[in-house]
Design a protein around this motif. Structure first.
Motif, PDB file in Angstrom:
ATOM      1  N   THR A  24       0.827  -1.206   0.000  1.00  0.00           N
ATOM      2  CA  THR A  24       0.000   0.000   0.000  1.00  0.00           C
ATOM      3  C   THR A  24       0.864   1.259   0.000  1.00  0.00           C
ATOM      4  O   THR A  24       0.553   2.246  -0.684  1.00  0.00           O
ATOM      5  CB  THR A  24      -0.918   0.006   1.234  1.00  0.00           C
ATOM      6  OG1 THR A  24      -1.712  -1.181   1.235  1.00  0.00           O
ATOM      7  CG2 THR A  24      -1.838   1.209   1.205  1.00  0.00           C
ATOM      8  N   VAL A  27       2.087   1.843  -3.406  1.00  0.00           N
ATOM      9  CA  VAL A  27       1.009   2.391  -4.248  1.00  0.00           C
ATOM     10  C   VAL A  27       0.833   3.879  -3.978  1.00  0.00           C
ATOM     11  O   VAL A  27       0.653   4.677  -4.913  1.00  0.00           O
ATOM     12  CB  VAL A  27      -0.300   1.621  -3.997  1.00  0.00           C
ATOM     13  CG1 VAL A  27      -1.464   2.298  -4.713  1.00  0.00           C
ATOM     14  CG2 VAL A  27      -0.178   0.180  -4.454  1.00  0.00           C
ATOM     15  N   MET A  28       0.863   4.270  -2.701  1.00  0.00           N
ATOM     16  CA  MET A  28       0.744   5.694  -2.366  1.00  0.00           C
ATOM     17  C   MET A  28       1.859   6.510  -2.996  1.00  0.00           C
ATOM     18  O   MET A  28       1.620   7.578  -3.573  1.00  0.00           O
ATOM     19  CB  MET A  28       0.772   5.865  -0.840  1.00  0.00           C
ATOM     20  CG  MET A  28      -0.451   5.394  -0.106  1.00  0.00           C
ATOM     21  SD  MET A  28      -0.290   5.727   1.674  1.00  0.00           S
ATOM     22  CE  MET A  28      -1.787   5.000   2.301  1.00  0.00           C
ATOM     23  N   ALA A  30       3.665   5.782  -5.591  1.00  0.00           N
ATOM     24  CA  ALA A  30       3.496   5.821  -7.041  1.00  0.00           C
ATOM     25  C   ALA A  30       2.406   6.809  -7.455  1.00  0.00           C
ATOM     26  O   ALA A  30       2.483   7.424  -8.530  1.00  0.00           O
ATOM     27  CB  ALA A  30       3.163   4.427  -7.565  1.00  0.00           C
ATOM     28  N   ALA A  31       1.397   6.979  -6.585  1.00  0.00           N
ATOM     29  CA  ALA A  31       0.303   7.912  -6.884  1.00  0.00           C
ATOM     30  C   ALA A  31       0.607   9.338  -6.446  1.00  0.00           C
ATOM     31  O   ALA A  31      -0.244  10.233  -6.595  1.00  0.00           O
ATOM     32  CB  ALA A  31      -0.974   7.433  -6.203  1.00  0.00           C
ATOM     33  N   GLY A  32       1.781   9.556  -5.878  1.00  0.00           N
ATOM     34  CA  GLY A  32       2.163  10.895  -5.454  1.00  0.00           C
ATOM     35  C   GLY A  32       1.598  11.310  -4.112  1.00  0.00           C
ATOM     36  O   GLY A  32       1.484  12.504  -3.823  1.00  0.00           O
ATOM     37  N   VAL A  33       1.260  10.338  -3.275  1.00  0.00           N
ATOM     38  CA  VAL A  33       0.701  10.612  -1.950  1.00  0.00           C
ATOM     39  C   VAL A  33       1.776  10.370  -0.898  1.00  0.00           C
ATOM     40  O   VAL A  33       2.515   9.379  -0.973  1.00  0.00           O
ATOM     41  CB  VAL A  33      -0.526   9.731  -1.668  1.00  0.00           C
ATOM     42  CG1 VAL A  33      -1.045   9.955  -0.254  1.00  0.00           C
ATOM     43  CG2 VAL A  33      -1.617  10.004  -2.682  1.00  0.00           C
ATOM     44  N   GLU A 304      -9.125  10.164   3.386  1.00  0.00           N
ATOM     45  CA  GLU A 304      -9.541  10.845   2.160  1.00  0.00           C
ATOM     46  C   GLU A 304      -9.685  12.342   2.390  1.00  0.00           C
ATOM     47  O   GLU A 304      -9.298  13.162   1.550  1.00  0.00           O
ATOM     48  CB  GLU A 304     -10.858  10.253   1.658  1.00  0.00           C
ATOM     49  CG  GLU A 304     -11.329  10.842   0.336  1.00  0.00           C
ATOM     50  CD  GLU A 304     -12.559  10.137  -0.195  1.00  0.00           C
ATOM     51  OE1 GLU A 304     -12.716  10.037  -1.416  1.00  0.00           O
ATOM     52  OE2 GLU A 304     -13.382   9.661   0.638  1.00  0.00           O
ATOM     53  N   VAL A 309      -6.339  10.927  -0.016  1.00  0.00           N
ATOM     54  CA  VAL A 309      -6.223   9.538  -0.468  1.00  0.00           C
ATOM     55  C   VAL A 309      -7.627   8.934  -0.558  1.00  0.00           C
ATOM     56  O   VAL A 309      -8.390   9.010   0.416  1.00  0.00           O
ATOM     57  CB  VAL A 309      -5.356   8.706   0.496  1.00  0.00           C
ATOM     58  CG1 VAL A 309      -5.249   7.267   0.017  1.00  0.00           C
ATOM     59  CG2 VAL A 309      -3.978   9.329   0.628  1.00  0.00           C
ATOM     60  N   LEU A 313      -8.929   2.960  -0.843  1.00  0.00           N
ATOM     61  CA  LEU A 313      -7.622   2.348  -0.637  1.00  0.00           C
ATOM     62  C   LEU A 313      -7.637   1.391   0.550  1.00  0.00           C
ATOM     63  O   LEU A 313      -6.906   0.396   0.559  1.00  0.00           O
ATOM     64  CB  LEU A 313      -6.562   3.442  -0.424  1.00  0.00           C
ATOM     65  CG  LEU A 313      -5.106   2.961  -0.367  1.00  0.00           C
ATOM     66  CD1 LEU A 313      -4.704   2.348  -1.693  1.00  0.00           C
ATOM     67  CD2 LEU A 313      -4.169   4.105  -0.010  1.00  0.00           C
TER      68      LEU A 313
END
Length: 340
Positions: A24, A27-28, A30-33, A304, A309, A313
């Motif tokens: 996870t 993934v964050m 990679a998503a820019g989080v 969120e 986010v 997720l």
């Protein structure tokens, strides 16, 4: 102490959670989080800023649904009809509260009975027709959800409104609140006591031992004189009773009515199954894994809101945990086979 710490560090549950959180986090990134913002927001959304009472209110039915899955699982049966048993128990509780009068005791008993009868149907289908409980319980769940929806929309519908819901339940049938929060009701100690009773029965009684024997080796248990079919039916009915009771606890708490879809939309069944699998079916670990899954579910909105986010997720995290648990189980089985 060192041995205990090592076993804990290498336990399947800890490894599964760690693996899911690692994936996870990737993934964050990679998503820019920023994970350093997302995870604190998750904790605040579940445990702080006045959200703890909602998390506890979610924990109660989730733990009930976990027991509904875990009890038959000890006998090697898979109860996947939790949504149907939950909905049928909820609408039964609402109907009894509206028409039978009296306190919440009768509606809760009726909710448990409705869930038990629905889940118990899987037993003769298995013994007489050879239909596995994993199939029959799932197939029986959909008609039960539809029946509860029909009753809430027509015979039990609130007059003068287009919403699919029952009227407000009488004050006498409502669950008393614990402390100052209306959302935390006496359903919490009820589920806690039932969990403690099951843990004791599973570990300390003869029926508990026989049920574990069925789950370990059905034919060996039958050879040893255990009434396999009867005990399997009892576990399915007991699981259904817990699911129906969970539905009754939801309906008799805020908002004190049955609302169509409100029992199945939060995903109590899926979250509970994930928690039981994370605990590897071990009863003492289930309350803790349910708490973890509930925090993930309840904290998603806060993550969120504060970190940007998507709350979905947390569902990805739950799914990853299940996948990792399944893969780890397969690996352990193959390694054991190679050693044997």
């Amino acid at each position: 102490m060192r041995v205990l710490a090592r076993r804990l560090a290498l336990s399947p549950a800890v490894l599964s959670v760690a693996g899911a959180l690692a994936v996870t986090t990737l993934v964050m990134i990679a998503a820019g989080v920023d994970p350093s913002l997302a995870y604190p927001a998750l904790a605040r959304g579940a445990l702080m800023d006045g959200n703890l009472e909602y998390t506890i209110a979610t924990y109660v039915p989730t733990l009930g649904m976990a027991l509904a899955f875990a009890i038959p699982l000890r006998a090697g049966e898979f109860n996947l009809g939790g949504d149907g048993q939950l909905s049928l128990g909820g609408i039964a509780a609402a109907a009894l509260a509206l028409h039978a009068g009296g306190s919440f005791v009768v509606p809760l008993l009726g909710a448990a009975l409705a869930g038990a009868l629905l889940a118990g149907l899987s037993a003769p289908l298995r013994t007489r027709l050879g239909v596995p409980a994993i199939v029959s319980s799932l197939l029986l769940g959909a008609p039960a959800v539809a029946l509860a929806s029909y009753l809430a929309r027509f015979p039990l519908a609130e007059p003068g409104t287009g919403l699919a819901q029952t009227p407000l339940l009488p004050d006498a049938a409502r669950l008393a609140a614990l402390g100052s929060s209306a959302y935390v009701t006496i359903g919490l100690p009820v589920v806690a006591v039932l969990t403690a009773v099951w843990l004791y029965a599973d570990a300390r009684t003869v029926p508990g031992y026989e049920i574990r024997a069925i789950g370990a080796n059905r034919e060996f248990a039958r050879y040893g004189g255990v009434r396999v079919d009867r005990l399997a039916a009892v576990t399915l009915a007991a699981g259904g009773a817990l699911a129906g009771l969970a539905g009754g606890l939801i309906v008799l708490g805020p908002p004190y009515r049955f609302v169509d879809g409100a029992l199945t939309a939060p995903g109590y069944t899926f979250t509970a199954i994930a928690a039981v699998l994370l605990a590897a079916g071990r009863p003492p670990a289930i309350p803790a894994t349910v708490a973890l899954m509930t925090i993930l579910q309840a904290g998603g909105q806060g993550m969120e809101r504060d970190a940007g986010v998507p709350s979905q997720l947390t569902q990805i995290v739950q799914g990853l945990i299940i996948v990792i648990v399944a893969v780890a189980a397969v690996v352990r089985t193959r390694l054991a086979g190679m050693r044997g």
